[in-house]
Design a protein around this motif. Structure first.
Motif, short mmCIF file in Angstrom:
data_model
loop_
_atom_site.label_atom_id
_atom_site.label_comp_id
_atom_site.label_asym_id
_atom_site.label_seq_id
_atom_site.Cartn_x
_atom_site.Cartn_y
_atom_site.Cartn_z
N THR A 119 0.72 -1.49 -0.30
CA THR A 119 0.02 -0.24 0.34
C THR A 119 0.60 1.26 0.23
OG1 THR A 119 -1.56 -0.95 1.42
CG2 THR A 119 -1.96 1.25 1.13
N THR A 132 -2.03 7.58 -0.18
CA THR A 132 -2.75 7.82 -0.79
C THR A 132 -4.16 6.48 -0.53
OG1 THR A 132 -2.17 6.16 -2.98
CG2 THR A 132 -2.16 8.82 -2.95
N LEU A 189 -3.12 3.58 -1.49
CA LEU A 189 -4.21 2.89 -2.78
C LEU A 189 -2.40 1.38 -3.00
CD1 LEU A 189 -4.75 5.78 -5.67
CD2 LEU A 189 -6.44 3.81 -4.48
N ARG A 190 -3.07 0.74 -4.19
CA ARG A 190 -2.15 -0.35 -4.23
C ARG A 190 -0.69 0.68 -4.29
NH1 ARG A 190 -6.71 -2.54 -4.93
NH2 ARG A 190 -7.39 -4.22 -4.51
N ALA A 245 -6.65 10.43 -5.30
CA ALA A 245 -7.11 8.99 -5.07
C ALA A 245 -8.06 8.08 -4.66
CB ALA A 245 -6.27 8.61 -3.98
N ARG A 288 -10.81 5.82 -6.40
CA ARG A 288 -11.10 4.96 -5.63
C ARG A 288 -12.63 4.67 -5.63
NH1 ARG A 288 -9.83 6.38 -1.29
NH2 ARG A 288 -7.37 4.78 -1.45
N LYS A 337 -8.75 -2.25 -10.34
CA LYS A 337 -7.74 -1.99 -9.33
C LYS A 337 -7.45 -0.32 -9.93
CE LYS A 337 -7.69 -6.64 -7.84
NZ LYS A 337 -8.83 -6.99 -8.72
N VAL A 338 -7.03 -0.27 -8.59
CA VAL A 338 -5.86 1.10 -8.88
C VAL A 338 -4.94 1.29 -7.84
CG1 VAL A 338 -6.52 3.97 -8.53
CG2 VAL A 338 -8.35 1.66 -8.75
N SER A 339 -3.99 1.80 -8.65
CA SER A 339 -2.19 1.96 -7.24
C SER A 339 -2.33 3.46 -8.03
CB SER A 339 -1.26 0.71 -7.71
OG SER A 339 -0.89 1.36 -8.95
N ARG A 340 -0.95 3.61 -6.43
CA ARG A 340 -0.70 5.12 -7.15
C ARG A 340 1.43 4.35 -7.91
NH1 ARG A 340 2.58 9.38 -2.95
NH2 ARG A 340 3.08 10.75 -4.17
N TRP A 345 -0.63 7.65 -12.36
CA TRP A 345 -1.49 6.39 -11.29
C TRP A 345 -1.31 5.21 -12.79
CZ3 TRP A 345 -3.60 7.99 -7.42
CH2 TRP A 345 -3.57 10.33 -7.02
N PHE A 366 -5.31 1.79 -13.50
CA PHE A 366 -5.70 0.99 -13.07
C PHE A 366 -5.86 0.03 -14.00
CE2 PHE A 366 -8.78 4.14 -14.56
CZ PHE A 366 -9.46 3.21 -14.84
#
Length: 278
Positions: free
Chosen positions: A188, A192, A194-195, A248, A252, A260-263, A271, A273
């Motif tokens: 994580t 944020t 996020l993943r 974020a 989300r 799936k969302v990530s920084r 970003w 996803f």
């Protein structure tokens, strides 16, 4: 006395202070039960010994509350050592008071570095063997009748079993909590929530493998916030962090549950996803 092993835990670990305090109260109640039992068995000396133990545990509780952790630890170690000795010497080895000494074994290694732990364990072993040899070669000083001795033995054995079960569950819970925290921080982004990029790379790899095996379509997008550097330069990095958190939250809340969302970026605001097409 059966709960006293936890008091040996390092006073530098706040998470154990509360456990030790609870153990002091529980142990005091156990000794109240012992006081009643030995009064009924017409063993006033042992009964008053338990009254002294109650006083020591309550004092240890006060010491933990006022952060006098070394004093509290010494009180509880002293209580277990003298209580196990008096119980064994007065009514015999078969009473089972020596079982409580075994509770120190895991506590020693939790609370000390290796060399002091080994030395303490050797000292505990010598103390235990001395009580054992006394039980072999000398009769109890104030023996009680056989059925009462069996009752005391079973009571001590039950309490020790319960305490070891409590310790096992306590440490298992600690391990599980630590494992979950490590897993969270390893996957994580701390800002944020996020993943992070590393975790997302693993998820993308699995998605590609799934596509190759099952021909399941996957879409991947890389996004960036326009003029993000200008925000940082004009308003400072705290404002930039706030923008990242808002972005974020929007991502989300926008994607589906299985997306799936990530920084993806570090300083910049990339970003990434993906979602599986159904």
């Amino acid at each position: 006395m059966e709960l006293s092993s936890l008091s040996a835990l390092s006073p530098k670990r706040p998470q154990f202070w509360q456990v030790a305090k609870r153990c002091c109260i529980i142990a005091a109640f156990i000794d109240v039960a012992f006081f009643v039992i030995f009064m009924l068995l017409d063993s006033p000396l042992l009964a008053w010994i338990n009254l002294l133990s109650i006083t020591m545990y309550l004092t240890a509780y006060w010491a933990y509350t006022t952060r006098k952790n070394t004093l509290a630890t010494l009180l509880i170690w002293a209580e277990v050592l003298y209580h196990s000795a008096f119980g064994t010497l007065l009514i015999g080895w078969d009473s089972g008071f020596h079982y409580f000494l075994l509770m120190f074994v895991p506590a020693i290694f939790v609370s000390m570095s290796l060399t002091p732990a080994i030395l303490s364990l050797c000292g505990l072993w010598v103390y235990y063997v001395a009580l054992d040899l006394f039980g072999w070669y000398y009769p109890p000083l104030q023996p009680i009748r056989g059925d009462a001795l069996v009752l005391v033995h079973l009571f001590n054995l039950t309490v020790v079993f319960a305490m070891f079960a409590y310790l096992a569950l306590y440490y298992l819970n600690k391990v599980n909590i630590t494992h979950d925290k490590l897993g969270f921080f390893a996957t994580t982004d701390p800002l944020t929530r996020l993943r992070n990029r590393r975790h997302m790379s693993e998820l993308l790899k699995r998605a590609v493998e799934s596509y190759q095996k099952e021909q399941r379509l996957v879409s991947v997008l890389l996004l960036d916030l326009d003029h993000f550097k200008t925000i940082n330069d004009t308003y400072g990095h705290d404002a930039g962090d706030a923008v990242l958190k808002v972005a974020a939250d929007i991502l989300r809340d926008t994607v589906r549950d299985h997306d799936k969302v990530s920084r993806w970026g570090g300083v910049r605001s990339f970003w990434c996803f993906y979602h599986e097409l159904t």
